[in-house]
Scaffold this active site. Structure first.
Site, PDB file in Angstrom:
ATOM      1  N   HIS A   1     -23.333 -45.001  -3.362  1.00 50.05           N
ATOM      2  CA  HIS A   1     -22.341 -43.964  -3.038  1.00 50.05           C
ATOM      3  C   HIS A   1     -23.052 -42.769  -2.421  1.00 50.05           C
ATOM      4  CE1 HIS A   1     -18.256 -42.159  -3.756  1.00 50.05           C
ATOM      5  NE2 HIS A   1     -18.975 -41.069  -3.449  1.00 50.05           N
ATOM      6  N   CYS A   2     -22.925 -42.619  -1.109  1.00 46.02           N
ATOM      7  CA  CYS A   2     -23.494 -41.469  -0.417  1.00 46.02           C
ATOM      8  C   CYS A   2     -22.639 -41.194   0.821  1.00 46.02           C
ATOM      9  CB  CYS A   2     -24.953 -41.700  -0.046  1.00 46.02           C
ATOM     10  SG  CYS A   2     -25.283 -43.253   0.813  1.00 46.02           S
TER      11      CYS A   2
ATOM     12  N   HIS B   1     -17.715 -42.145 -10.002  1.00 48.18           N
ATOM     13  CA  HIS B   1     -18.264 -41.035 -10.800  1.00 48.18           C
ATOM     14  C   HIS B   1     -17.828 -41.055 -12.273  1.00 48.18           C
ATOM     15  CE1 HIS B   1     -19.355 -39.907  -6.849  1.00 48.18           C
ATOM     16  NE2 HIS B   1     -18.308 -39.177  -6.541  1.00 48.18           N
TER      17      HIS B   1
ATOM     18  N   ASP C   1     -24.545 -39.792  -4.507  1.00 49.04           N
ATOM     19  CA  ASP C   1     -23.514 -38.862  -4.039  1.00 49.04           C
ATOM     20  C   ASP C   1     -24.092 -37.816  -3.084  1.00 49.04           C
ATOM     21  OD1 ASP C   1     -20.853 -38.109  -3.822  1.00 49.04           O
ATOM     22  OD2 ASP C   1     -20.965 -36.660  -5.448  1.00 49.04           O
TER      23      ASP C   1
ATOM     24  N   ASN D   1     -19.267 -29.946  -2.048  1.00 43.53           N
ATOM     25  CA  ASN D   1     -18.328 -29.316  -2.996  1.00 43.53           C
ATOM     26  C   ASN D   1     -18.970 -28.993  -4.341  1.00 43.53           C
ATOM     27  OD1 ASN D   1     -16.023 -29.291  -1.243  1.00 43.53           O
ATOM     28  ND2 ASN D   1     -15.814 -31.493  -1.602  1.00 43.53           N
TER      29      ASN D   1
END
Length: 301
Positions: free
Chosen positions: A35-36, A185, A252, A257
């Site tokens: 997840h990136c 997440h 991530d 954010n």
């Protein structure tokens, strides 16, 4: 045509750590960052003016350097709402990676069948839906079902981005999805509830369905402190032990954010590597993502 900024916009938050340290425990060969995101280069792929947030520039070449430094051979690039429906950066990265990457798209009911076929041929293998207020809130579930129905024949998975009690509210809908599902997440619980709170109990029940997976990512978002993120360990460890064959991990990066100090990605790798046995970590980093994201043979760079 979507309007774009003519000059680089001011980012909403700080950039990622430029020189993260090497992990104390190098991931096994074939490891995947599941997840990136990428942003830019803005000179080629300007941000649309209808984006939901403004990221720092973080192009594929920077992601590749990060992965080479940390010891990751593969990655799953999740298209970001920072680019709206403009998937050109993702498609360019998939072509550049030559099998190193897989992709996750953002689709709308108006997305054409031609575009979906093009994404699939490029290496996209999933679609993501966000139920987060800062990313647009809860989408129309009938429209979500319609989109899932269009990609299910392609074998795509469905990624669900939901936080806390939202997972409990969405439980029945998630269970109804016939395609493979991954919860991003760790469902972003309030870690003060502990591993036996209602959110984590619901998540483990969903994992027991057999075709639902979870990403043990986002420790930097869940923690009420900083590295080594020990307050997140009980939740992540419980999930790792509960369903070791259906857990994934992602950095991530570049941590958009987040408005506090940026995490060191070496710390994030060390956090997750410190939770499992050698066999569990091989599943988490190598075997599980190879199965879930349908990676082929790794092509040398």
């Amino acid at each position: 045509m979507t309007k774009v900024d003519s000059i680089p916009p001011t980012p909403d938050g700080p950039p990622p750590v430029t020189h993260p340290r090497k992990p104390a425990r190098r991931p096994p060969s074939g490891a995947c960052d599941s997840h990136c995101h990428i942003y830019g280069p803005f000179s080629r792929f300007p941000l649309p003016d209808n984006r939901s947030f403004t990221p720092n520039e973080a192009p594929e070449i920077a992601l590749r350097r990060l992965h080479d430094h940390l010891g990751f051979d593969r990655a799953v690039i999740v298209h970001s709402q920072g680019y709206g429906l403009d998937h050109r950066p993702l498609l360019d990265a998939l072509a550049t990676g030559r099998g190193r990457y897989r992709g996750v798209a953002l689709l709308r009911p108006e997305t054409s069948a031609e575009d979906i076929r093009r994404y699939d041929a490029a290496g996209v293998c999933g679609v993501r839906f966000s139920f987060m207020a800062h990313l647009g809130g809860k989408p129309d579930l009938d429209k979500v079902r319609g989109i899932i129905g269009r990609v299910e024949p392609l074998g795509w998975h469905v990624a669900i981005h939901v936080a806390g009690e939202g997972l409990v509210e969405m439980r029945d809908f998630i269970r109804s999805i016939r395609a493979p599902v991954v919860i991003d997440h760790m469902a972003r619980p309030d870690i003060s509830e502990g591993p036996d709170g209602p959110v984590m109990t619901t998540l483990r029940t969903l994992l027991d369905k057999g075709d639902i997976w979870v990403k043990l990512s986002g420790a930097e978002r869940l923690s009420k402190g900083a590295a080594p993120f020990s307050d997140v360990a009980p939740i992540a460890t419980r999930l790792l032990n509960h369903a070791p064959e259906r857990v994934l991990w992602g950095s991530d990066w570049p941590h958009v954010n987040l408005h506090g100090p940026m995490p060191d990605d070496g710390d994030l790798v060390d956090f997750i590597s410190g939770l499992g046995t050698r066999e569990q970590l091989r599943r988490l980093f190598v075997d599980n993502p190879a199965e879930f994201f349908r990676f082929g043979a790794l092509v040398p760079a």
